[in-house]
Scaffold this active site. Structure first.
Site, short mmCIF file in Angstrom:
data_model
loop_
_atom_site.label_atom_id
_atom_site.label_comp_id
_atom_site.label_asym_id
_atom_site.label_seq_id
_atom_site.Cartn_x
_atom_site.Cartn_y
_atom_site.Cartn_z
N SER A 165 0.78 -1.23 0.00
CA SER A 165 0.00 0.00 0.00
C SER A 165 0.81 1.27 0.00
CB SER A 165 -0.96 0.01 1.18
OG SER A 165 -2.01 -0.88 0.95
N TYR A 260 -11.08 2.29 5.08
CA TYR A 260 -10.02 1.97 4.13
C TYR A 260 -10.52 0.99 3.09
CZ TYR A 260 -5.20 1.31 2.65
OH TYR A 260 -4.03 1.28 1.93
N SER A 261 -10.38 1.35 1.82
CA SER A 261 -10.86 0.49 0.73
C SER A 261 -9.92 0.59 -0.45
CB SER A 261 -12.27 0.93 0.30
OG SER A 261 -12.67 0.27 -0.89
#
Length: 463
Positions: A165, A260-261
């Site tokens: 991420s 969060y996605s």
């Protein structure tokens, strides 16, 4: 499922309890059961953990706006004063509770760091880790453990690593470059640029970048998780990822809260391709990697992994056994987590990200509006978090984790790269290293995320 840059501990259910492994796409914000906020429900069975290792779908209380109060007395006033359309007035400012300096890297401090890193390495069962701590007064650059468990090859600091991420920081920076070029506005609806996004006439680019769109994360979709686990080497297209997400209703109205996605960042990747007129990897190289002098950072289009690299180990498998995930195809993470980098590049990038070198001051000020996440002293801005004063992101995907953060009050940079994503007692190993290091060098600004309850950690669930 897989994490892709979570700011909070990712919750992963093992096959023993859910019937499908949760893939760990390094994320920052996936933390259920965190203190100080309303914990998100655990992911649906088989969810891929693709959120920053610290901020999970954490709901904040109140209708329409997060209610967590701003904390920290940091030096970036923009994060506390700049306003956003339709978002909460409270924010978490950079600098941290004390906004202090870091300890000089004396022989005694260096010895304490060595002992702390080795302790976490042993206790968390991490094969290998590399650490870079840079301050105006000196640097600490070391590697511990092994890069290959079979061959016993020592970990060294010059290896390439998958960074999960952390990729989100590049993707959102690319979007903000387009904003500075006048090609988009942060409060424009995404539907103006991209057709087919549910609620696209009301979801803004800002809400996608600060994880407040409400869109369901494709890495929670059982069908996607099964497809990935059946063949981790297969290639996924962005269209397939979004199709998995868009078959589910939104989790909440745009702007209502933080969650969060990975879907958010994949949508932004498609917007960037359309507005930039070229593939995302090409745009990232021209508009982010090259201007920031990141010569070892790449955005792969397949499973290619530049040499030399460490081998990575995960328990995100159908039966929870540990597997070598080095050559798994990261296309499933795309704009949310597919990038590859190294220690030196991320040292540069952490400062560029936090100080806004590639952006106008006005756009960077908007980026640093770190709204509450439901976890005290942790806020999320536009593709970055503020964690007790440290600005940056973390990342995780099967086999690897990363952490790259910058403390403005001390002009200090910390980067941690390791070759496993297997949690230890519910905590992400990257968080354990970050906390152990900052407890020594910046006790006024200790990087930390609440650990998931032991019952939610793979080690507690897998026989």
């Amino acid at each position: 499922m897989t994490k892709t840059g979570r700011p909070f501990p990712a919750h992963r259910r093992s096959p023993a309890r859910s019937g499908a492994a949760a893939l760990a796409l390094a994320g920052l914000l996936a933390a259920a059961g965190c203190s100080g906020g309303t914990a998100a429900a655990p992911p649906a069975a088989g969810a891929v953990t693709a959120v920053p290792a610290a901020l999970s779908p954490t709901a904040t209380s109140g209708s329409g706006s997060p209610s967590a109060s701003a904390s920290a007395t940091g030096s970036l006033s923009a994060s506390a004063s700049a306003s956003t359309s339709g978002s909460a007035s409270a924010s978490v400012s950079a600098g941290g509770p004390a906004g202090g300096a870091v300890a000089p890297l004396t022989p005694d401090v260096t010895a304490r760091l060595d002992a702390a890193v080795q302790r976490v390495l042993s206790q968390a069962g991490v094969p290998g880790v590399m650490v870079a701590l840079t301050t105006p007064d000196g640097s600490y650059l070391k590697a511990f453990g092994v890069s290959d468990k079979v061959a016993g090859t020592p970990m060294v600091t010059g290896l390439n690593m998958r960074i999960g991420s952390e990729t989100k920081t590049f993707t959102v920076t690319a979007l903000l470059r387009l904003v500075d070029q006048g090609k988009a506005g942060l409060d424009d609806p995404v539907g103006r640029y991209l057709a087919g996004v549910p609620g696209g006439d009301t979801i803004t680019l800002r809400q996608l970048a600060d994880m407040r769109s409400g869109l369901y994360s494709y890495t929670d979709d059982p069908g996607f998780v099964k497809a990935f686990l059946d063949n981790p080497q297969q290639a996924f297209t962005p269209q397939q990822l979004l199709a998995a997400a868009f078959q589910h209703p939104a989790n909440f109205a745009p702007g209502a809260r933080f969650e969060y996605s990975n879907t958010n960042t994949v949508v932004l990747g498609q917007v960037i391709e359309k507005l930039g007129g070229q593939p995302l990897g090409t745009f990232l190289k021209q508009q982010v990697f090259d201007p920031a002098d990141l010569g070892r950072t790449v955005f792969p289009t397949d499973a290619a992994f530049p040499q030399p690299h460490a081998r990575g180990y995960t328990n995100q498998t159908p039966d929870g056994t540990i597997a070598d995930a080095t050559d798994w195809n990261p296309s499933w993470a795309w704009a949310a987590g597919a990038a590859i980098s190294d220690l030196a590049d991320l040292q540069k990038w952490a400062k560029v990200l936090a100080t806004g070198t590639l952006l106008t001051p006005a756009t960077q000020a908007q980026r640093l509006i770190a709204l509450p996440t439901g976890v005290p002293d942790i806020g999320y801005g536009l593709g970055l978090f503020v964690n007790h004063g440290w600005i940056g992101h973390n990342g995780s995907l099967p086999g690897y984790q990363s952490l790259a953060i910058y403390l403005p009050s001390a002009q200090a940079t910390l980067v941690v790269l390791l070759n496993t994503d297997i949690a230890s007692q519910g905590a992400e190993p990257s968080t354990l290293f970050g906390q152990a290091i900052t407890e020594i060098v910046s006790p006024g600004n200790v990087y930390s995320f609440p650990a998931a309850p032991a019952s939610e950690s793979p080690s507690a669930e897998v026989a």
